[in-house]
Scaffold this motif. Structure first.
Motif, PDB file in Angstrom:
ATOM      1  N   UNK A 247       0.823  -1.193   0.000  1.00 32.30           N
ATOM      2  CA  UNK A 247       0.000   0.000   0.000  1.00 32.30           C
ATOM      3  C   UNK A 247       0.870   1.260   0.000  1.00 32.30           C
ATOM      4  N   UNK A 248       1.971   1.213   0.741  1.00 26.51           N
ATOM      5  CA  UNK A 248       2.859   2.382   0.792  1.00 26.51           C
ATOM      6  C   UNK A 248       3.358   2.720  -0.616  1.00 26.51           C
ATOM      7  N   UNK A 249       3.798   1.697  -1.338  1.00 22.55           N
ATOM      8  CA  UNK A 249       4.293   1.945  -2.688  1.00 22.55           C
ATOM      9  C   UNK A 249       3.154   2.233  -3.650  1.00 22.55           C
ATOM     10  N   UNK A 250       2.164   1.380  -3.634  1.00 25.49           N
ATOM     11  CA  UNK A 250       1.106   1.443  -4.640  1.00 25.49           C
ATOM     12  C   UNK A 250       0.210   2.647  -4.497  1.00 25.49           C
ATOM     13  N   UNK A 255       1.308   7.427  -6.484  1.00 28.08           N
ATOM     14  CA  UNK A 255       0.415   8.531  -6.830  1.00 28.08           C
ATOM     15  C   UNK A 255       1.197   9.833  -7.009  1.00 28.08           C
ATOM     16  N   UNK A 256       2.138  10.084  -6.119  1.00 30.13           N
ATOM     17  CA  UNK A 256       2.938  11.306  -6.228  1.00 30.13           C
ATOM     18  C   UNK A 256       3.955  11.218  -7.359  1.00 30.13           C
TER      19      UNK A 256
ATOM     20  N   UNK B 127       0.775  15.074   0.175  1.00 30.12           N
ATOM     21  CA  UNK B 127       0.127  16.255  -0.399  1.00 30.12           C
ATOM     22  C   UNK B 127      -1.097  15.948  -1.265  1.00 30.12           C
ATOM     23  N   UNK B 128      -1.210  14.728  -1.765  1.00 27.38           N
ATOM     24  CA  UNK B 128      -2.267  14.482  -2.744  1.00 27.38           C
ATOM     25  C   UNK B 128      -3.515  13.803  -2.162  1.00 27.38           C
ATOM     26  N   UNK B 129      -3.525  13.562  -0.862  1.00 32.39           N
ATOM     27  CA  UNK B 129      -4.726  12.979  -0.265  1.00 32.39           C
ATOM     28  C   UNK B 129      -5.290  13.916   0.805  1.00 32.39           C
TER      29      UNK B 129
END
Ligand SMILES: Nc1ncnc2c1ncn2[C@@H]1O[C@H](COP(=O)(O)OP(=O)(O)OP(=O)(O)O)[C@@H](O)[C@H]1O
Ligand code: SF4
Ligand SMILES: [Mg+2]
Lengths: 336, 348
Positions: A247-250, A255-256, B127-129
């Motif tokens: 989850x940390x990676x995915x 996302x960033x 920053x994106x959530x």
């Protein structure tokens, strides 16, 4: 979000007008400096003044401003804008066909190649970049670094010809010699040129070649972005929250990391259209790239200008969409 | 706050059954952490020791680079390794050595039992959530709660840390909050699963002075309410005096003095602590030049032999410059100092 989109669309209008004007001005300047392009069509023969005048009239080249070097021909520009808005790009010099007909016939091929190239570049590029970035300094990282450097270093026409000769022709012919081999692969995916009975499959290799350079760039950008983000403070927070590594990676890192990648992918859409000139010529695909190359060779300025105009418009629209997507991905932009 | 029963796997159940609730919440024994760098092994933590008692606030104090954050991250198990490597030591949580747990059990200790607040909340929040997503995530992933229920929890938490209009703000992104508010969000996130131990790594350094006091006040209030034990990492001697019960002073990755807060302020037993205290600006000495500790902290790839502080120490004698390093001398029943000449220091 709404305000941002409106503002961005409002910025889009002057950008389009500016680009169109620049194209128009360069064309006018070309005519003003080198004379009426119609002459070139007669080759060695000297046309009668009457023939010249008649043809120039049909092609809308009679405006006196075209004889005054440096004159921006604002009147003509206005007419051209109205025409473009009505999907009228004029008539080709040589074939006397509507330029939009020529483009319309060629565009589906280019769209297909570009789409194949784009999906290839986005999917494989991001995957390679993420895997390399997660284990920076590892085997996969070096593999990605070296292979992308090679791809970027080799010009696309060399890559295209090598792949055509060795994969499509040599290897393809071996498979084609075997009657039991499925045709979709031997005659479709491994075709050395476009085959009408395999409208998608035979564009597969040209699409991969087209997307190769952008793929390398995407992979590197994704890798850099991942490496930067796996050490980011918020990723450390995500770890401190006891979340699963997946989850940390995915979710948090990916996302960033994808924000800059999405921007570059959008710009690549335009680049792919440009790259199509070379790829389509190598693989003999009747798309707009090949049409543009042929027209340039025969001196058919109307077609070339029409294609360049269209490419510029596609590029600008893609950029607009990217900017909006950017805001969807990055709330800091959205609420600026 | 009500808490649903955590999703328990057999291994978690085994871990929970090993905990000895009579043991102190946390004990760090002889911890060594090295970083692999191009110029050699950087010895960031060199035999760190301390005990955190139930409900206690322990300050960890030291110059920049003394290994405070690395110690905290080692306890949380969130060091970047590589390059970091724990080469020795034990980290006992209620008597269980965290360094011997499986990755899966270790992961569950985080946030559930030991939580951490970081210095810069702007970069520590994603920053994106939305903050609601980032708070709710804890309940969804650790407690198996639904999206809706976890959002309600997030609002409850924002209320708890006194963020006005929590119902609306739960949908905001971190950059839409002020610095103080963001740090409150961090605090809410750390307290979400009601951990026993909270590690706050310079929680107020990035904030305005006026906001600092509010955030510190909130933190100690919540600590009391939830009966947590708190590790407060800071350079700020002023903050320490107000809230801490005891202090571990770190130098070059090691505790050089460990004492109840009042004792250390009244009579420091280590030259380094003394120098730190002299470097605090004091109202009564206004106008005088501020004392700074002369010299630089040691290069961690090449820590001086004997007492690491000797090149900067005005009490240093010849035996300070050769190994072994000074042991932890008992200064009092609950007080140690790693200086051969602590008597001289404490009396001067
Ligand atoms: N990721 C890393 N890679 C290499 N060295 C590191 C890394 N993180 C920390 N260090 C080293 O560990 C030493 C101790 O760092 P640490 O962050 O614990 O200091 P600190 O006491 O928290 O200082 P500050 O008050 O500035 O936060 C630093 O000198 C640094 O060189
Ligand atoms: S041991 Fe020696 S050098 Fe170290 S602090 Fe004490 S007096 Fe100074
Ligand atoms: Mg630190």
């Amino acid at each position: 979000m709404g305000r941002y989109v409106i503002r961005r669309v409002l910025q889009f209008i002057p950008t389009v007008l500016g680009t169109m004007f620049l194209l128009h001005y360069l064309t006018s300047l070309g005519i003003q400096l080198t004379g009426n392009p119609v002459r070139a069509l007669f080759g060695d023969r000297t046309p009668t003044p009457a023939m010249m005048a008649a043809l120039s009239e049909r092609l809308n080249l009679n405006d006196p401003c075209l004889t005054q070097t440096g004159n921006p021909c604002i009147g003509l520009f206005g007419e051209r804008l109205v025409n473009i808005a009505q999907w009228d790009f004029g008539i080709s010099l040589t074939g006397q066909r509507e330029v939009t007909d020529i483009i319309g016939a060629a565009l589906p091929y280019t769209i297909r190649i570009a789409l194949i190239g784009f999906v290839f570049e986005a999917f494989v590029g991001i995957l390679a970049g993420v895997l390399a970035g997660l284990r920076s300094g590892g085997f996969l990282d070096y593999f990605v670094k070296i292979s992308t450097t090679l791809i970027i270093a080799v010009p696309i026409f060399v890559l295209g010809i090598v792949i055509r000769e060795f994969v499509a022709v040599k290897f393809g012919n071996q498979l084609r010699a075997d009657p039991n081999f499925p045709e979709i692969i031997s005659r479709g995916f491994l075709a050395a040129g476009y085959k009408p009975d395999y409208p998608w499959a035979s564009l597969f290799i040209p699409g991969l070649v087209l997307g190769a350079t952008s793929l390398a760039v995407t992979a590197r950008l994704t890798r850099t972005s991942m490496v930067e983000n796996v050490r980011a403070d918020y990723v450390r927070t995500a770890r401190a929250k006891g979340l699963m590594p997946r989850r940390i990676t995915g979710v948090h890192t990916l996302r960033n990391s994808l924000i800059p990648v999405v921007t570059s992918l959008g710009v690549d859409l335009g680049v792919l259209m440009g790259g199509a000139v070379v790829t389509e010529t190598i693989f003999n695909v009747p798309g707009i790239g090949r049409v543009a190359a042929q027209s340039a060779r025969t001196g058919d300025a109307s077609v070339v200008i029409g294609i360049v105009t269209l490419a510029a418009l596609i590029f600008l629209v893609a950029n607009l969409l990217v900017d909006i997507l950017y805001a969807v991905l990055d709330p800091r932009i959205r609420y600026e | 706050m009500t808490t649903e029963a955590p999703v328990k796997s057999p291994s978690t159940a085994r871990f929970l059954s090993q905990l000895d609730m009579t043991a102190p919440p946390l004990e760090v024994r002889n911890l060594h952490v090295e970083f692999h760098t191009t110029s050699g092994e950087a010895h960031a933590v060199n035999g760190m020791n301390f005990v955190l008692s139930q409900g206690e606030t322990r300050a960890i104090l030291g110059e920049s680079g003394s290994g405070k954050s690395v110690t905290a991250q080692a306890i949380m198990g969130i060091l970047d390794s590589p390059p970091a490597k724990i080469t020795h030591g034990e980290i006992l949580y209620r008597g269980v050595d965290l360094l011997k747990l499986s990755d899966e059990d270790r992961r569950r200790v985080r946030a559930n039992h030991i939580a951490m607040i970081f210095q810069d909340a702007l970069s520590a929040l994603n920053p994106v959530f939305t903050v609601g997503f980032q708070l709710g995530e804890l309940f969804r992933k650790h407690r198996g709660m639904s999206r809706q229920a976890s959002k309600a929890k997030a609002i409850e938490l924002l209320d708890m840390v006194k963020i006005p209009a929590a119902k609306q703000r739960v949908n905001d992104f971190p950059h839409q909050f002020s610095g103080g508010m963001r740090q409150r969000v961090m605090i809410a996130m750390a307290l979400a699963l009601e951990p026993e131990i909270l590690i706050a790594d310079e929680p107020t350094t990035a904030l305005d002075v006026t906001v600092q006091a509010q955030v510190m006040g909130l933190l100690s209030e919540l600590q009391r309410e939830h009966n947590m034990s708190l590790i407060l990492i800071t350079h700020d001697m002023g903050v320490v005096a107000d809230v801490a019960d005891s202090i571990s002073v770190m130098y070059a990755g090691r505790v050089v003095e460990d004492a109840p807060v009042a004792d250390i302020y009244a009579r420091p037993a280590h030259p380094y602590t003394k120098a730190l205290l002299e470097s605090i600006p004091r109202v009564d000495l206004k106008g005088q030049e501020l004392a700074v500790i002369k010299g630089l902290p040691p290069v961690l790839t090449n820590i001086p032999p004997g007492c690491a502080f000797h090149p900067r120490c005005r009490y240093a004698k010849d035996n300070c410059k050769v190994p072994p390093e000074p042991p932890h001398y008992d200064v009092d029943v609950n007080r140690v100092a790693a200086c051969h000449y602590w008597r001289e220091v404490i009396e001067s």
